[in-house]
Design a protein around this motif. Sequence first.
Motif, PDB file in Angstrom:
ATOM      1  N   LEU A 148       4.377 -53.286  39.095  1.00  0.00           N
ATOM      2  CA  LEU A 148       5.178 -54.212  38.295  1.00  0.00           C
ATOM      3  C   LEU A 148       4.883 -55.651  38.682  1.00  0.00           C
ATOM      4  CD1 LEU A 148       8.607 -52.322  38.198  1.00  0.00           C
ATOM      5  CD2 LEU A 148       6.869 -52.467  36.394  1.00  0.00           C
ATOM      6  N   ALA A 149       3.623 -55.908  39.073  1.00  0.00           N
ATOM      7  CA  ALA A 149       3.157 -57.265  39.362  1.00  0.00           C
ATOM      8  C   ALA A 149       3.943 -57.913  40.491  1.00  0.00           C
ATOM      9  CB  ALA A 149       3.209 -58.137  38.110  1.00  0.00           C
ATOM     10  N   HIS A 150       4.461 -57.105  41.411  1.00  0.00           N
ATOM     11  CA  HIS A 150       5.279 -57.595  42.523  1.00  0.00           C
ATOM     12  C   HIS A 150       6.480 -58.407  42.035  1.00  0.00           C
ATOM     13  CE1 HIS A 150       1.503 -56.647  44.740  1.00  0.00           C
ATOM     14  NE2 HIS A 150       2.378 -56.191  45.628  1.00  0.00           N
ATOM     15  N   SER A 151       7.016 -57.994  40.880  1.00  0.00           N
ATOM     16  CA  SER A 151       8.272 -58.580  40.413  1.00  0.00           C
ATOM     17  C   SER A 151       9.435 -57.848  41.072  1.00  0.00           C
ATOM     18  CB  SER A 151       8.383 -58.498  38.891  1.00  0.00           C
ATOM     19  OG  SER A 151       8.394 -57.152  38.450  1.00  0.00           O
ATOM     20  N   VAL A 152      10.584 -58.517  41.115  1.00  0.00           N
ATOM     21  CA  VAL A 152      11.777 -57.959  41.722  1.00  0.00           C
ATOM     22  C   VAL A 152      12.925 -58.096  40.737  1.00  0.00           C
ATOM     23  CG1 VAL A 152      13.427 -58.144  43.619  1.00  0.00           C
ATOM     24  CG2 VAL A 152      10.997 -58.576  44.044  1.00  0.00           C
ATOM     25  N   HIS A 153      13.602 -57.001  40.459  1.00  0.00           N
ATOM     26  CA  HIS A 153      14.799 -56.989  39.618  1.00  0.00           C
ATOM     27  C   HIS A 153      15.929 -56.362  40.436  1.00  0.00           C
ATOM     28  CE1 HIS A 153      11.483 -57.096  36.695  1.00  0.00           C
ATOM     29  NE2 HIS A 153      12.336 -57.590  35.820  1.00  0.00           N
ATOM     30  N   VAL A 154      16.857 -57.178  40.890  1.00  0.00           N
ATOM     31  CA  VAL A 154      17.971 -56.700  41.704  1.00  0.00           C
ATOM     32  C   VAL A 154      19.224 -56.675  40.840  1.00  0.00           C
ATOM     33  CG1 VAL A 154      19.423 -57.122  43.723  1.00  0.00           C
ATOM     34  CG2 VAL A 154      16.966 -57.662  43.810  1.00  0.00           C
TER      35      VAL A 154
ATOM     36  N   GLY B 115      20.631 -57.742  50.668  1.00  0.00           N
ATOM     37  CA  GLY B 115      19.893 -56.493  50.724  1.00  0.00           C
ATOM     38  C   GLY B 115      18.407 -56.764  50.629  1.00  0.00           C
ATOM     39  N   SER B 116      17.657 -55.719  50.384  1.00  0.00           N
ATOM     40  CA  SER B 116      16.224 -55.849  50.196  1.00  0.00           C
ATOM     41  C   SER B 116      15.795 -54.959  49.033  1.00  0.00           C
ATOM     42  CB  SER B 116      15.454 -55.483  51.460  1.00  0.00           C
ATOM     43  OG  SER B 116      15.674 -54.126  51.789  1.00  0.00           O
TER      44      SER B 116
ATOM     45  N   VAL C 158       5.813 -54.310  48.939  1.00  0.00           N
ATOM     46  CA  VAL C 158       6.311 -55.105  50.064  1.00  0.00           C
ATOM     47  C   VAL C 158       7.811 -55.328  49.876  1.00  0.00           C
ATOM     48  CG1 VAL C 158       4.113 -56.270  50.474  1.00  0.00           C
ATOM     49  CG2 VAL C 158       5.764 -57.276  48.894  1.00  0.00           C
ATOM     50  N   PRO C 159       8.562 -55.443  50.970  1.00  0.00           N
ATOM     51  CA  PRO C 159      10.004 -55.678  50.846  1.00  0.00           C
ATOM     52  C   PRO C 159      10.323 -57.152  50.655  1.00  0.00           C
ATOM     53  CG  PRO C 159       9.418 -55.405  53.151  1.00  0.00           C
ATOM     54  CD  PRO C 159       8.141 -55.232  52.368  1.00  0.00           C
ATOM     55  N   VAL C 160      11.302 -57.417  49.807  1.00  0.00           N
ATOM     56  CA  VAL C 160      11.794 -58.778  49.565  1.00  0.00           C
ATOM     57  C   VAL C 160      13.298 -58.772  49.816  1.00  0.00           C
ATOM     58  CG1 VAL C 160      12.081 -60.621  47.853  1.00  0.00           C
ATOM     59  CG2 VAL C 160       9.991 -59.225  47.860  1.00  0.00           C
ATOM     60  N   GLU C 161      13.766 -59.691  50.641  1.00  0.00           N
ATOM     61  CA  GLU C 161      15.189 -59.801  50.924  1.00  0.00           C
ATOM     62  C   GLU C 161      15.869 -60.691  49.883  1.00  0.00           C
ATOM     63  OE1 GLU C 161      16.151 -60.565  55.165  1.00  0.00           O
ATOM     64  OE2 GLU C 161      13.962 -60.521  55.403  1.00  0.00           O
ATOM     65  N   TRP C 162      17.134 -60.416  49.633  1.00  0.00           N
ATOM     66  CA  TRP C 162      17.910 -61.249  48.716  1.00  0.00           C
ATOM     67  C   TRP C 162      19.306 -61.457  49.275  1.00  0.00           C
ATOM     68  CZ3 TRP C 162      22.388 -59.059  46.884  1.00  0.00           C
ATOM     69  CH2 TRP C 162      22.482 -57.666  46.934  1.00  0.00           C
TER      70      TRP C 162
ATOM     71  N   PHE D  17      15.917 -65.545  47.545  1.00  0.00           N
ATOM     72  CA  PHE D  17      15.090 -64.451  48.042  1.00  0.00           C
ATOM     73  C   PHE D  17      14.294 -64.937  49.257  1.00  0.00           C
ATOM     74  CE2 PHE D  17      15.569 -63.781  43.486  1.00  0.00           C
ATOM     75  CZ  PHE D  17      15.815 -62.419  43.361  1.00  0.00           C
ATOM     76  N   ARG D  18      13.859 -63.966  50.088  1.00  0.00           N
ATOM     77  CA  ARG D  18      12.921 -64.282  51.169  1.00  0.00           C
ATOM     78  C   ARG D  18      11.850 -63.209  51.239  1.00  0.00           C
ATOM     79  NH1 ARG D  18      14.541 -64.834  57.462  1.00  0.00           N
ATOM     80  NH2 ARG D  18      14.652 -62.546  57.282  1.00  0.00           N
ATOM     81  N   TYR D  19      10.609 -63.660  51.378  1.00  0.00           N
ATOM     82  CA  TYR D  19       9.475 -62.773  51.630  1.00  0.00           C
ATOM     83  C   TYR D  19       8.756 -63.299  52.865  1.00  0.00           C
ATOM     84  CZ  TYR D  19       4.894 -60.575  51.187  1.00  0.00           C
ATOM     85  OH  TYR D  19       3.721 -59.889  51.443  1.00  0.00           O
ATOM     86  N   ARG D  20       8.742 -62.497  53.922  1.00  0.00           N
ATOM     87  CA  ARG D  20       8.206 -62.920  55.217  1.00  0.00           C
ATOM     88  C   ARG D  20       8.924 -64.200  55.641  1.00  0.00           C
ATOM     89  NH1 ARG D  20       1.761 -61.455  54.225  1.00  0.00           N
ATOM     90  NH2 ARG D  20       2.047 -59.171  54.289  1.00  0.00           N
ATOM     91  N   GLN D  21       8.199 -65.285  55.828  1.00  0.00           N
ATOM     92  CA  GLN D  21       8.842 -66.520  56.271  1.00  0.00           C
ATOM     93  C   GLN D  21       9.129 -67.486  55.129  1.00  0.00           C
ATOM     94  OE1 GLN D  21       9.917 -66.771  59.430  1.00  0.00           O
ATOM     95  NE2 GLN D  21       9.139 -64.650  59.474  1.00  0.00           N
ATOM     96  N   ASP D  22       8.806 -67.103  53.924  1.00  0.00           N
ATOM     97  CA  ASP D  22       9.013 -67.994  52.771  1.00  0.00           C
ATOM     98  C   ASP D  22      10.304 -67.637  52.062  1.00  0.00           C
ATOM     99  OD1 ASP D  22       6.687 -69.698  52.763  1.00  0.00           O
ATOM    100  OD2 ASP D  22       5.518 -67.909  52.271  1.00  0.00           O
ATOM    101  N   VAL D  23      11.052 -68.668  51.690  1.00  0.00           N
ATOM    102  CA  VAL D  23      12.313 -68.490  50.984  1.00  0.00           C
ATOM    103  C   VAL D  23      12.227 -69.185  49.634  1.00  0.00           C
ATOM    104  CG1 VAL D  23      14.815 -68.882  51.068  1.00  0.00           C
ATOM    105  CG2 VAL D  23      13.562 -68.284  53.141  1.00  0.00           C
TER     106      VAL D  23
END
Length: 527
Positions: A111-117, A103-104, A84-88, A132-138
């Motif tokens: 990777l357990a839905h972890s994000v490393h930007v 970006g996203s 899934v995409p996560v915005e930052w 970060f934002r995922y869908r409507q949650d920030v």
Amino acid sequence: MSGTSSGDLGRRRFLGAVSAVASAAALAQLPVGRAEATTRPGGGEYPFRLGVASGDPTSSGVVLWTRLVPDPFAPGGGMQPRKVPVEWQIARDERFRRIVAAGSAWALPELAHSVHVEVNGLAPDQEWFYRFRYRQDVSPVGRTRTAPRPGARGGSLAFAFASCQDWASGYYPSYRHMAQEDLDLVLHLGDYVYEGAIPADGGFRGVTTPDVLRTAPLDLERWRMQYALYKSDPELQLAHARFPWMVTWDDHEVRNDYAGTRQEDAGDIGELRAAAYRAWYEHQPVRPPAGPGRAGGPRVYRRLEWGRLAQLDLLDGRQYRSVPPCGWGEADACPAAYAPDVTMLGFEQEKWLYSGFAASSATWNVLGSNVMLSRLDHDGPDGQRLWHDAWDGYPAARKRLTDAWQRHGVRNPVVVTGDWHSTFVNDVHGDFDAPSSPVVATEFVGTSISSNGDRSVYGPYYGPMIEHNPHITFFDGDRRGYVRCQVDEARFRTELRMVSTVSRADAPESTLASFVVEQGRPGAQRA
């Protein structure tokens, strides 16, 4: 702290905001593009329950981290098995009126839905805010900073180092206090999690824990839950959100006192280690070389240059070390430990380290070690008893290190160390087999954040040994806390920050003692 743009009022406002989002009652939600915060009731569907973190800063960038985990103790963290995409976003101000990068990134189930930007192109020596934002949650808002530009002279560096935070041994009041410090960086020197089962009553915390934690982590899914438990702690989240961290590991991230892929009671632990290392990467703000899939294993050792003031080398003292030749744990010294093929760091890491010494122009050269470098003679002239899980088990490797400092003319080496659940201040001799050899460096060993709880375990054990070790100039085995370091051109100052108890998350803190190392004069003096 050099280059910080916000004042005390801004720091207090930020801390208040982060405290609110880290609490169990509410979490911040800042829809992208809006300046004001709204609160969202805590619940199982909020995906940023483990907070945010940043790490491994350079003069032009930093790593941003989060993990989507709406249900920390369900398979997959409660997420569906798809990417899934996560915005930052990263901004100059905490209200995100001056966004400088966005970006996203994909959050992958592998990777357990972890994000490393990896954010690059930032100005040096500046403070930044991210979310970060995922869908409507920030997510909660994090604060980070970049290092000074390469070669920059002068300035200062304020950092804290910590280790050993067994969740079931107590709360983390030290992190609440640490988050109120004016720091550039936090070093975590290992034992971020412990490998044991979690008691139903939460151990020293006295809180009910999920049944799924009742067995020790042996596979990847269970290791992920162990990290989720630890990272759910609000004080730990607070400190992560406040500063960039540099993190290495010690033994309890896999199995007690292991060496390479071997452990005394378990034999080959290669499969367990691979799962544990993967979960570690998924939950830390580190760069891709520390992740899975790299030939030769994850690379955790790395270097930070803070202008020309300081060079910081963070070591991996577990993955490559030889099986201790003289025996596991407490044992007598033996000639086999002096064999040239016995190593603590592995020869590739040694080469990297010593090449860095040769190239360093820094005023201070800081070494982050997971275990104690200095000798700890257990029985004085009566025998040769040492603790072989530390550098005492690898004396030839230690001598190669101290020789490299001298051979390359390394300026002002200082070692910061975790592991011991006790505090030591040590003069590091060029050769501990020759006590009359010169003092070439200073070592500060920090106590634990929570491990051993409020019990005095190591004080009675190590205290009587101190008289056999005149290079140990200070020892305390009774207290929990961290070490704050303030570095400038003239001196390296440490303050031992100790809490009164780990039975409460809001326990008070005090400074037990302070020490100063003067430039050009190895060895710490009581301040």
